[in-house]
Design a protein around this motif. Structure first.
Motif, mmCIF file in Angstrom:
data_model
loop_
_atom_site.group_PDB
_atom_site.id
_atom_site.type_symbol
_atom_site.label_atom_id
_atom_site.label_comp_id
_atom_site.label_asym_id
_atom_site.label_seq_id
_atom_site.Cartn_x
_atom_site.Cartn_y
_atom_site.Cartn_z
ATOM 1 N N ALA A 337 -10.387 4.414 -28.728
ATOM 2 C CA ALA A 337 -10.339 5.342 -29.856
ATOM 3 C C ALA A 337 -10.467 6.790 -29.411
ATOM 4 O O ALA A 337 -10.050 7.707 -30.126
ATOM 5 N N PRO A 340 -6.972 10.282 -27.764
ATOM 6 C CA PRO A 340 -6.457 11.635 -28.015
ATOM 7 C C PRO A 340 -7.363 12.729 -27.462
ATOM 8 O O PRO A 340 -6.885 13.741 -26.929
ATOM 9 N N LEU A 358 -0.072 3.109 -22.912
ATOM 10 C CA LEU A 358 -0.826 2.546 -24.025
ATOM 11 C C LEU A 358 -0.029 1.431 -24.689
ATOM 12 O O LEU A 358 1.201 1.425 -24.666
ATOM 13 N N ASP A 362 -0.040 2.508 -32.904
ATOM 14 C CA ASP A 362 -0.725 3.418 -33.814
ATOM 15 C C ASP A 362 -1.185 4.700 -33.133
ATOM 16 O O ASP A 362 -1.330 5.747 -33.781
ATOM 17 N N ARG A 363 -1.416 4.635 -31.796
ATOM 18 C CA ARG A 363 -1.956 5.803 -31.082
ATOM 19 C C ARG A 363 -0.867 6.704 -30.500
ATOM 20 O O ARG A 363 -1.166 7.772 -29.980
ATOM 21 N N ALA A 366 -0.663 10.353 -32.072
ATOM 22 C CA ALA A 366 -1.799 11.206 -31.718
ATOM 23 C C ALA A 366 -1.706 11.676 -30.266
ATOM 24 O O ALA A 366 -2.029 12.832 -29.956
ATOM 25 N N VAL A 367 -1.265 10.793 -29.353
ATOM 26 C CA VAL A 367 -1.124 11.184 -27.949
ATOM 27 C C VAL A 367 -0.017 12.221 -27.788
ATOM 28 O O VAL A 367 -0.186 13.230 -27.089
#
Length: 426
Positions: A337, A340, A358, A362-363, A366-367
Motif C-alpha cells: 500500500a 506510491p 507490480l 489498481d496501483r 497511482a505509480v
C-alpha cells in the motif's frame, strides 16, 4: 613539435629526452617536475595550473617561430593525462610523446600484484562518486586522485558504505612514487585513510578486496566486460516460495535500468536480491533494501554465489532511503500500500531512471502519477508470458505465468546534485 615527456615515477631521463629538454625554448610542467628538471637558463618556464593558460602559452610560443616546447608530465601522459588536451588543441601530428612508467603500473608493481584485471578510474577534476561506486563494486580498483578527491575523501565514503555490509576494502595509498626520499606505500582501512591529512602528495589509491586480488581466470580483455548472460533462471538464486522477480521481467527491467560500471543502483523490496545481483554483474554498485532479516541473508548468499558485491540494507522503504546516497537508477519490486509513497521518494532522488514491477492493476494509476509528478517521462508494458512445460507422453504445453506490469520513468533533464545528494550511505 611539442615534446611530451613522461617522468616523475623514478626512472631518469634518457639521453634523448635530456637533449630535448636542453634545446627547449618553453618548458611546461607541474612545479615538482620543473624543480627536478635540468632546465636551460634561456628557456621560459611555466608551472602548470589551470590547463587553458598553459595551452595558450604553448600556442603563443609556436606562433612566434622556431618554438621547441617540452611538456613534463607524470608517468604515461597518454593515460588520463595531458596528451588528450594537446592533441585536441594542436593535432596529434604536432606531438612527440615519450611515455614513462604510469603511476598505476608502478603502484601495483610496488605491492607485487598484476593489474590487467584492475578497473582504473580518475577522480582528478571529476565527480568523486563515480570512483566511489567503482570501488564498491569491483575487487581491484586504481583511483587517480586530485584536489578534494584524495585518500581521505575516498576513505570517508567507503567507510560509510562498510556499515551497510559492503565487502571489506583495503586502501593502498601510493605517495611520491619514484622519489627515493619521500615515496611511501601504505595499507589502510577506509576509516584510517579518512582520518589523515594527505595534501596533494598522493599519486594513486588502490582499493582492494584482498581476498579476490588474484583472479583465477586468465584475462583476454583488460577492460571490465559485461556478464556472459543475464536474466538468469530463478533456479540460480535462493528464494522463498517463488517470491522472486521472474527472468522475463528482469530482462526488460535491466534494459530500462541500464546498470553499468560507475553507477549506483537501488533495489527496493529486494527479496532474493535477483535484480540487485544482476545489476552488480554489469559492474554497478548496488544497495538492496529488504525489510526481512531472512531476506537480507538470502541477498548476501546470492551475491556471494555469483561473485559480486551487493550492500544489503535491512530496513523498510521509504524511511530507510534517507541513509542512502542518490542513485542513478532504482528498481522497485515491492511496497504494498506504501508503493506510491516509495515511488515518489525514489523519483525525487534518482538521477536517471525508476523502474517499478507490480501485479495489482489498481496501483498502476497511482505509480504512473507519482512518476509523472516527479517530472519523469513515463512508459510501461503488461508482460504476460507462457513457458514451455512438459506433459506426460513426451509432449509439451504452454504454462502461463502471472501477468506483471512494468512501469518506468526517465528523467528528461539533469537535476541539481544538491537535491540528489541529500543523505549518504551510513
Amino acid at each position: 613539435m611539442i615534446t611530451v615527456i613522461g617522468t616523475g615515477t623514478g626512472a631518469p631521463l634518457s639521453v634523448r629526452d635530456s637533449q630535448a629538454l636542453a634545446d627547449a625554448t618553453l618548458v611546461v610542467g607541474g612545479r615538482r617536475h620543473l624543480t627536478a628538471a635540468d632546465i636551460p637558463a634561456g628557456a621560459e618556464q611555466l608551472a602548470m595550473g589551470p590547463l587553458a593558460p598553459a595551452l595558450d602559452a604553448i600556442e603563443k610560443q609556436r606562433a612566434g617561430g622556431e618554438a621547441r616546447v617540452v611538456v613534463l608530465a607524470s608517468g604515461d601522459p597518454g593515460f588520463f593525462g595531458i596528451v588528450r588536451a594537446l592533441a585536441e588543441r594542436f593535432g596529434a601530428d604536432a606531438l612527440d610523446v615519450r611515455p614513462g612508467a604510469g603511476s598505476v603500473s608502478v603502484a601495483f608493481a610496488r605491492i607485487g600484484l598484476p593489474w590487467d584485471d584492475a578497473v582504473v578510474v580518475s577522480a582528478h577534476g571529476r565527480d568523486l562518486r563515480t570512483a566511489v561506486n567503482v570501488c564498491r563494486a569491483h575487487a581491484k580498483t586504481a583511483v587517480l586522485t586530485g584536489p578534494g578527491a584524495g585518500p581521505a575523501e575516498l576513505g570517508a565514503e567507503l567507510a560509510r558504505g562498510s556499515a551497510q555490509g559492503s565487502g571489506r576494502r583495503t586502501l593502498v595509498v601510493a605517495t611520491a612514487l619514484g622519489d627515493p626520499a619521500h615515496e611511501r606505500i601504505e595499507r589502510l582501512t577506509p576509516a584510517q585513510a579518512a582520518a589523515r591529512e594527505w595534501g596533494d602528495a598522493a599519486n594513486v589509491v588502490l582499493c582492494l578486496d584482498e581476498s579476490r586480488v588474484l583472479s583465477p581466470v586468465q584475462r583476454t580483455l583488460s577492460v571490465p566486460g559485461g556478464p556472459d548472460r543475464w536474466a538468469l533462471d530463478e533456479g540460480e538464486f535462493e528464494h522463498r516460495d517463488s517470491m522472486i522477480t521472474k527472468f522475463e521481467v528482469r530482462a526488460l527491467a535491466l534494459a530500462r535500468l541500464g546498470p553499468r560500471t560507475g553507477d549506483f543502483v537501488w533495489d527496493i523490496g529486494a527479496g532474493s536480491g535477483s535484480v540487485a545481483v544482476e545489476c552488480a554483474r554489469f559492474g554497478a554498485a548496488v544497495a538492496a533494501v529488504e525489510k526481512t532479516a531472512d531476506g537480507v541473508e538470502r541477498i548476501r548468499a546470492n551475491a556471494a554465489a555469483h561473485g559480486v558485491d551487493v550492500w544489503p540494507v535491512h530496513g523498510e522503504a521509504p524511511a530507510v532511503l534517507s541513509r542512502l546516497a542518490a542513485p542513478d537508477a532504482v528498481f522497485i519490486g515491492g511496497g504494498g500500500a506504501e508503493l506510491p509513497t516509495i515511488v515518489t521518494a525514489c523519483a525525487r532522488r534518482a538521477r536517471r531512471t525508476v523502474v517499478v514491477a507490480l501485479a495489482a492493476v489498481d496501483r498502476v494509476p497511482a505509480v504512473r502519477g507519482a512518476l509523472a509528478a516527479a517530472g519523469f517521462a513515463t512508459e510501461g508494458v503488461l508482460l504476460h508470458s507462457s513457458r514451455l512445460a512438459p506433459l506426460p507422453g513426451d509432449v509439451t504445453r504452454l504454462a502461463a505465468a502471472n501477468p506483471v506490469f512494468l512501469l518506468w520513468g526517465d528523467r528528461p533533464t539533469a537535476v541539481s546534485d544538491v537535491v540528489l545528494n541529500e543523505g549518504a550511505i551510513q
